[in-house]
Each structure stands twice: as C-alpha cells, then as structure tokens.
Design an enzyme around this catalytic site. Structure first.
Site, PDB file in Angstrom:
ATOM      1  N   LYS A  24       0.837  -1.205   0.000  1.00 21.53           N
ATOM      2  CA  LYS A  24       0.000   0.000   0.000  1.00 21.53           C
ATOM      3  C   LYS A  24       0.871   1.253   0.000  1.00 21.53           C
ATOM      4  CE  LYS A  24      -3.915  -2.434   1.908  1.00 21.53           C
ATOM      5  NZ  LYS A  24      -4.751  -2.841   3.044  1.00 21.53           N
ATOM      6  N   GLN A  72      -5.073  -1.662   9.119  1.00 21.55           N
ATOM      7  CA  GLN A  72      -4.952  -2.997   8.533  1.00 21.55           C
ATOM      8  C   GLN A  72      -5.583  -4.040   9.463  1.00 21.55           C
ATOM      9  OE1 GLN A  72      -3.826  -3.556   5.440  1.00 21.55           O
ATOM     10  NE2 GLN A  72      -4.177  -5.741   5.623  1.00 21.55           N
ATOM     11  N   ASP A  76     -11.399   2.438   3.050  1.00 22.18           N
ATOM     12  CA  ASP A  76     -11.682   1.006   2.908  1.00 22.18           C
ATOM     13  C   ASP A  76     -13.168   0.757   2.628  1.00 22.18           C
ATOM     14  OD1 ASP A  76      -9.584  -0.881   3.095  1.00 22.18           O
ATOM     15  OD2 ASP A  76      -9.320  -0.461   5.236  1.00 22.18           O
TER      16      ASP A  76
HETATM   17  N1  GUN Z   1      -7.112  -7.031   5.676  1.00 26.96           N
HETATM   18  C1  GUN Z   1      -7.358  -7.813   4.596  1.00 26.96           C
HETATM   19  N2  GUN Z   1      -7.902  -7.093   3.604  1.00 26.96           N
HETATM   20  C2  GUN Z   1      -7.982  -5.811   4.057  1.00 26.96           C
HETATM   21  C3  GUN Z   1      -8.438  -4.600   3.483  1.00 26.96           C
HETATM   22  O1  GUN Z   1      -8.905  -4.536   2.344  1.00 26.96           O
HETATM   23  N3  GUN Z   1      -8.349  -3.506   4.280  1.00 26.96           N
HETATM   24  C4  GUN Z   1      -7.880  -3.545   5.541  1.00 26.96           C
HETATM   25  N4  GUN Z   1      -7.855  -2.421   6.253  1.00 26.96           N
HETATM   26  N5  GUN Z   1      -7.446  -4.661   6.108  1.00 26.96           N
HETATM   27  C5  GUN Z   1      -7.490  -5.782   5.362  1.00 26.96           C
END
Ligand code: GUN
Length: 288
Positions: free
Chosen positions: A54, A98, A121
C-alpha cells in the site's frame, strides 16, 4: 471457445496511472498533497506485506503516506486516540487500519471510530448504508475493483444473471449491491445454499469469494460464462497461490476468466488509491 484472460496487473496499472495523473493535477492546482495514513498493529507477516504494498502504491501515484507501526500490545484506547487525531487532521484524506487486529482490540469499534469521510476502505456502516441506497460514499476496494475489471474488459453487466458465492461484509455483500447497481440480476449463494452447482450453472457472470482452494470446478460453469475469482489461497504443499476456482479445468469453458495471482488481487490497492484521491478532491471541493 477462445477464452479471454482478464489481466488484473494491466488494468490495475491503468487505474493507478489515471490516479497518478489526477494527483499531479490536484497538486498543481491546490499546492496540496493527497495523504493516506496507514496503521498496522502487531507483526502479522501477511499484513506487513499488504501494508508495504500500500505504501509502495502511494509512492507510485504521488501520495504522501503516513505510516504508524504499533506494537502487538497496543490498547484499544491508544489506537482510538490515534484515529481521532487523524480524523481531526485536515492534511489527512484517508485512514486505513490494517485488519486483522490483536484480540484485545474490537474491530467494529475501530471501524466505527474512523470518520466516514476518511474511511477509504469503505468499511464504516455509513458508507455501507450509502452503497445500499445508491448514495455517494466509499465502496469496499475489492468489489469496486471487480466492477472495473468487468467494465474495462468490455463485459456487459446489465440484464445478466450474476451469481456471487460468499456473503462477507468486505466482498460478497458489497459485490451484490454493486452488481445490482449495474442492473444485473443478482443471486448471493453461500455455505448453506442447496445444490450450489445448479445455482452457479445459471450464471452468465460468476464471482467466487469463498476462501476454499479450487472449490468451483468445471461442472459448476455454464459454457461461455465470465468467471471472476476473488479467492487467494495458499497451497499447503507447494506454497503456491491459487484461487477458489479450478482454473485449469474451468478456463476452457469460459468466455473470460481472471487468473490467481494477477487477476482481482492487484485491483484492490488500485481502488484504494482511487478512493483516497476522491476523498482529497471531496475535501478540497475540486473537480479534476
Ligand atoms: N485485511 C485484509 N484485507 C484488508 C483490506 O482490504 N483492508 C484492511 N484495512 N485490512 C485488510
């Protein structure tokens, strides 16, 4: 039948390049940076990889990224305090925590605390509700990425029979709402669905988000269907990634299919970048 392999790497690069160009225009016009704050609690190796990717994507599109790497022992109160600080910081446009989080922290409380205006998200109930009633808001990145894959591959959605397998809050449910918004006829199948193969065989578009390697075999698939595989499973013996679809045997029956890896996966981060840019544009009242 000739099978089209939908290239998620190529399409995600197209999306990121569009975001990069608009970010440059935003900087030029406002003198401001687009900024994403990424919070990681603990040392889960998969989460560390996701967070690193990211941040790399932020660099690629020209965003500023703020990185918070907190110890496994972080209390819920400490995490909520950081989120509140970022909610109130006008220079931050997106906040990403996350998942999964250590057991002493309640994920729902964390999601509810992130400002819906910075929830890139698309997990906050306000954004989920907005999607449900067709209002503007952030859409969960993976299902938003699937829509881009379909549209940019020239797949017609309106009027098509779409079967989604899986009903998670992050993928299955928002996916169903998005396909409905595109005027598909939508069925959501799940672990309690009776005669899953018969239900899936009706589909012109199959979206598999089950979390079980190679669960969808050729006998589930109608000749000429489009198959989108959201699954990311690691084969215990070979260590290789594979999807929820038995790709080798399913692909010859399809008009189009996404591979794993290189299909849906790369789209998630591209759509995260897109959401964060949209947030910055909305905050600044710009239209680029
Ligand atoms: N953990 C697994 N996929 C995601 C996601 O798309 N966003 C976040 N914040 N955590 C995750």
């Amino acid at each position: 039948m000739e099978t089209k392999i939908i290239d998620g790497k190529e399409i995600s690069l197209m999306v990121k390049n569009e975001v990069r160009d608009k970010t440059a225009a935003f900087k030029e016009k406002t003198g401001k940076e687009v900024c994403l704050a990424v919070i990681l609690v603990g040392e889960d190796p998969a989460s560390q990889v996701y967070v690193r990717n990211k941040k790399k994507a932020c660099d690629y599109v020209g965003f500023k990224s703020l990185s918070y790497e907190l110890p496994e022992s972080t209390t819920q109160e400490e995490l909520l305090e950081l989120i509140e600080k970022l909610n109130n910081d006008d220079s931050v446009h997106g906040i990403l925590v996350q998942m999964p989080l250590p057991k002493q922290i309640d994920e729902k409380t964390v999601i509810d605390t992130i400002s819906p205006l910075k929830d890139v998200d698309g997990f906050h109930p306000m954004n989920v509700g907005a999607l449900c009633i067709g209002e503007k808001g952030f859409v969960s990145c993976t299902p938003a990425g699937v829509i881009q894959l379909l549209k940019r591959s020239g797949v017609e959605i309106a009027g098509k029979e779409c079967v989604i397998i899986g009903r998670s809050n992050i993928v299955g449910k928002p996916m169903a709402l998005l396909m409905l918004r595109e005027n598909a006829t939508v069925t959501v199948a799940h672990s309690k669905t009776k005669d899953l193969a018969e239900v899936v065989r009706r589909a012109d578009i199959v979206i598999a988000a089950i979390g079980k390697a190679k669960a969808i075999t050729a006998d589930y698939i109608k000749e000429g269907a489009v198959v989108i595989d959201v699954g990311i499973n690691r084969n215990a013996e070979t260590g290789k990634l594979c999807g929820d679809v038995d790709y080798e045997n399913v692909a010859p029956k399809c008009s189009a299919i996404t591979p794993v890896p290189g299909g849906v996966g790369p789209m998630t981060i591209a759509m995260l970048m897109n959401n964060c840019l949209e947030s910055a544009l909305r905050f600044s009242g710009e239209n680029i």
